[in-house]
Design a protein around this motif. Structure first.
Motif, PDB file in Angstrom:
ATOM      1  N   PRO A  54       0.803  -1.226   0.000  1.00 56.00           N
ATOM      2  CA  PRO A  54       0.000   0.000   0.000  1.00 56.00           C
ATOM      3  C   PRO A  54       0.843   1.289   0.000  1.00 56.00           C
ATOM      4  O   PRO A  54       0.330   2.365  -0.256  1.00 56.00           O
ATOM      5  N   LEU A  55       2.138   1.172   0.286  1.00 52.55           N
ATOM      6  CA  LEU A  55       3.006   2.350   0.362  1.00 52.55           C
ATOM      7  C   LEU A  55       3.744   2.635  -0.935  1.00 52.55           C
ATOM      8  O   LEU A  55       4.426   3.656  -1.046  1.00 52.55           O
ATOM      9  N   ASP A  58       3.724   6.068  -2.527  1.00 52.55           N
ATOM     10  CA  ASP A  58       4.463   7.077  -1.761  1.00 52.55           C
ATOM     11  C   ASP A  58       5.972   6.861  -1.855  1.00 52.55           C
ATOM     12  O   ASP A  58       6.737   7.819  -1.808  1.00 52.55           O
ATOM     13  N   ASN A  72       1.135   8.718   7.850  1.00 54.02           N
ATOM     14  CA  ASN A  72       0.056   8.107   7.066  1.00 54.02           C
ATOM     15  C   ASN A  72       0.040   6.585   7.130  1.00 54.02           C
ATOM     16  O   ASN A  72      -1.002   5.980   6.873  1.00 54.02           O
ATOM     17  N   HIS A  73       1.181   5.962   7.428  1.00 54.17           N
ATOM     18  CA  HIS A  73       1.258   4.505   7.318  1.00 54.17           C
ATOM     19  C   HIS A  73       1.908   3.849   8.534  1.00 54.17           C
ATOM     20  O   HIS A  73       2.517   2.787   8.403  1.00 54.17           O
ATOM     21  N   ASP A  75       0.691   2.119  10.809  1.00 60.11           N
ATOM     22  CA  ASP A  75       0.167   0.772  11.031  1.00 60.11           C
ATOM     23  C   ASP A  75       0.936  -0.290  10.252  1.00 60.11           C
ATOM     24  O   ASP A  75       1.007  -1.441  10.676  1.00 60.11           O
ATOM     25  N   ARG A  76       1.546   0.075   9.157  1.00 60.77           N
ATOM     26  CA  ARG A  76       2.357  -0.856   8.369  1.00 60.77           C
ATOM     27  C   ARG A  76       3.848  -0.709   8.661  1.00 60.77           C
ATOM     28  O   ARG A  76       4.603  -1.664   8.570  1.00 60.77           O
TER      29      ARG A  76
END
Length: 156
Positions: A54-55, A58, A72-73, A75-76
């Protein structure tokens, strides 16, 4: 120093490059702890890909804004940083934001270099070779060289 002596499967220079790759690390001190960060291993790759998919948009930018990436991320990035550092998720989770951003930036640098300089060129070269092999092993197209003739008429 560059060596060109032949070894079993290549040159000594190739062996030195592999040794450099395996020994490559970046030392960083975060929250009072010295970490020796190394490029990800083959065994870590499936989990890393799962966490970063998902990154990728970016990460594909020329100038990655690490602070925004962390915000923004997280959690990952927390499990990713734990995986790549060998530390617990709790330790990574407890880092101050500036240390977390430094850690993420360093992990990106360590692994971006690994992919950009080592994996992608070799993978690209192998794909080119495979493409060349498939072209040379494909059956040649045949064309009918007989001249075209007009309508056939029968004489009685």
């Amino acid at each position: 120093m560059t060596q060109t002596a032949q070894t079993h499967n290549g040159t000594a220079r190739d062996a030195a490059e592999i040794g450099e790759l395996l020994g490559h690390h970046t030392a960083v001190t975060l929250a009072g702890k010295l970490l020796n960060l190394r490029p990800m291993t083959f065994g870590q790759l499936p989990k890393v890909l799962q966490l970063i998919s998902p990154l990728l948009a970016d990460l594909d930018r020329e100038n990655v804004d690490v602070t925004q990436l962390v915000l923004n991320h997280a959690d990952r990035l927390v499990p990713l940083a734990a995986l790549l550092t060998g530390e617990t998720q709790e330790w990574v989770d407890s880092l101050p934001l500036d240390d977390a951003a430094d850690l993420v930036a360093t992990l990106i640098e360590v692994n971006a270099d690994f992919f950009a300089r080592r994996v992608l060129p070799r993978l690209s070269a192998r794909m080119d070779r495979l493409a060349g092999m498939s072209k040379s092993s494909a059956p040649a197209a045949t064309t009918d060289q007989t001249p075209a003739s007009g309508p056939v008429s029968s004489v009685n």
